[in-house]
Scaffold this motif. Structure first.
Motif, PDB file in Angstrom:
ATOM      1  N   ALA A 137    -162.955 -68.250  -4.481  1.00 37.99           N
ATOM      2  CA  ALA A 137    -162.131 -67.575  -5.563  1.00 37.99           C
ATOM      3  C   ALA A 137    -161.240 -68.195  -6.346  1.00 37.99           C
ATOM      4  CB  ALA A 137    -161.676 -65.900  -4.229  1.00 37.99           C
ATOM      5  N   PHE A 138    -160.869 -68.964  -5.343  1.00 34.46           N
ATOM      6  CA  PHE A 138    -159.605 -70.090  -6.764  1.00 34.46           C
ATOM      7  C   PHE A 138    -159.994 -70.833  -7.357  1.00 34.46           C
ATOM      8  CE2 PHE A 138    -156.306 -68.661  -3.433  1.00 34.46           C
ATOM      9  CZ  PHE A 138    -155.555 -67.815  -3.463  1.00 34.46           C
ATOM     10  N   ALA A 139    -161.242 -71.161  -7.180  1.00 36.85           N
ATOM     11  CA  ALA A 139    -161.683 -71.431  -9.202  1.00 36.85           C
ATOM     12  C   ALA A 139    -162.292 -70.816  -9.781  1.00 36.85           C
ATOM     13  CB  ALA A 139    -162.992 -72.041  -8.505  1.00 36.85           C
ATOM     14  N   ARG A 140    -162.626 -69.327  -9.815  1.00 38.07           N
ATOM     15  CA  ARG A 140    -162.896 -68.045 -10.400  1.00 38.07           C
ATOM     16  C   ARG A 140    -161.827 -67.647 -11.060  1.00 38.07           C
ATOM     17  NH1 ARG A 140    -166.117 -65.495 -12.436  1.00 38.07           N
ATOM     18  NH2 ARG A 140    -168.208 -66.200 -10.628  1.00 38.07           N
ATOM     19  N   GLY A 141    -160.170 -67.676 -10.262  1.00 37.74           N
ATOM     20  CA  GLY A 141    -158.847 -67.486 -10.942  1.00 37.74           C
ATOM     21  C   GLY A 141    -158.004 -68.501 -11.572  1.00 37.74           C
TER      22      GLY A 141
END
Length: 246
Positions: A137-141
């Protein structure tokens, strides 16, 4: 202390390019995870995770750049970020540790974005969310945040072990970004392709089941825009160099 790592068979496909209009698990997870992280941050869970509290170092590379989550060594061509504003991902301020200076903008608007960035933060991952899911999720964000304003489309790959050998065990996730190449409305002034990596290392586990995770996000221009792009190896080099501060 427990690693907080669990396995899951419901993982997104490898980062083979964006698929506009097709929802995926990372996108569905994002608002839920962001809300949970925000609540835990406000409650002070992250502040209790420990670690050094110093800001980014001011010495030139290759001196280590230090935050409360990680200390990293800037690769060749990168400079230690001194006083740069935090990189906001889901409302969590990631301390900027190192950057690749902006390309020569020429006729592009002033204030060009750096070609690469490395930033770190302590994140509270809520119970019921695995460290692997949080890293994805944080890679996307991080991709959406670093390339904000250029219509970024992010494709997230599967989680794997951290790059290199030794160091704290952790999860590594890579993502690719496709943009429209615009910066401040000017076409051709931003990279058209970017690469993102997230290193997530569990540090503590709270009584409520949430996990305190040290996260390093790295991103770099892979294609497009004037000037040299950032070698993908620099992102893994940063993750390999990351150690617990102090």
């Amino acid at each position: 202390m427990t690693s907080g790592r669990t396995t899951t068979t419901d993982r997104p496909a490898a980062a083979a390019g964006p698929r506009p209009g097709v929802p995926d698990r990372g996108r569905r997870l994002r608002p839920v995870l962001a809300a949970a992280v925000a609540v835990l941050v406000v409650a002070g869970a992250v502040a209790a995770l420990g670690g050094a509290g110093s800001s980014a170092a001011t010495a030139p590379a290759p001196a280590p750049a230090v935050s409360e989550a990680f200390a990293v060594t800037a690769p060749p061509g990168w400079t230690v970020a001194a006083g740069a504003p935090a990189l906001d991902v889901f409302g969590v301020p990631f301390t900027r540790l190192a950057e690749v200076p902006p390309f020569a903008a020429g006729q592009c608007p002033p204030g060009a974005a750096p070609r690469g960035v490395a930033a770190a933060a302590l994140v509270a991952v809520p119970a019921g969310t695995t460290v692997e899911q949080a890293a994805q999720a944080f890679a996307r964000g991080a991709g959406e945040s670093f390339y904000a304003g250029s219509a970024p489309q992010v494709a997230v790959g599967p989680p794997g072990p951290r790059p290199g050998t030794g160091g704290e065990p952790g999860t590594w996730v890579e993502a690719t970004v496709r943009t429209d190449g615009t910066a401040t409305g000017a076409q051709g002034c931003r990279a058209t392709d970017g690469a993102v990596g997230v290193l997530a290392v569990p540090r503590t586990q709270a009584r409520d089941g949430s996990v305190g995770v040290a996260m390093l996000v790295v991103a770099g221009d892979a294609a497009g825009g004037p000037g040299d792009t950032v070698p993908r190896s620099a992102l893994t080099d940063l993750a390999t160099s990351a150690v617990r501060p102090g």
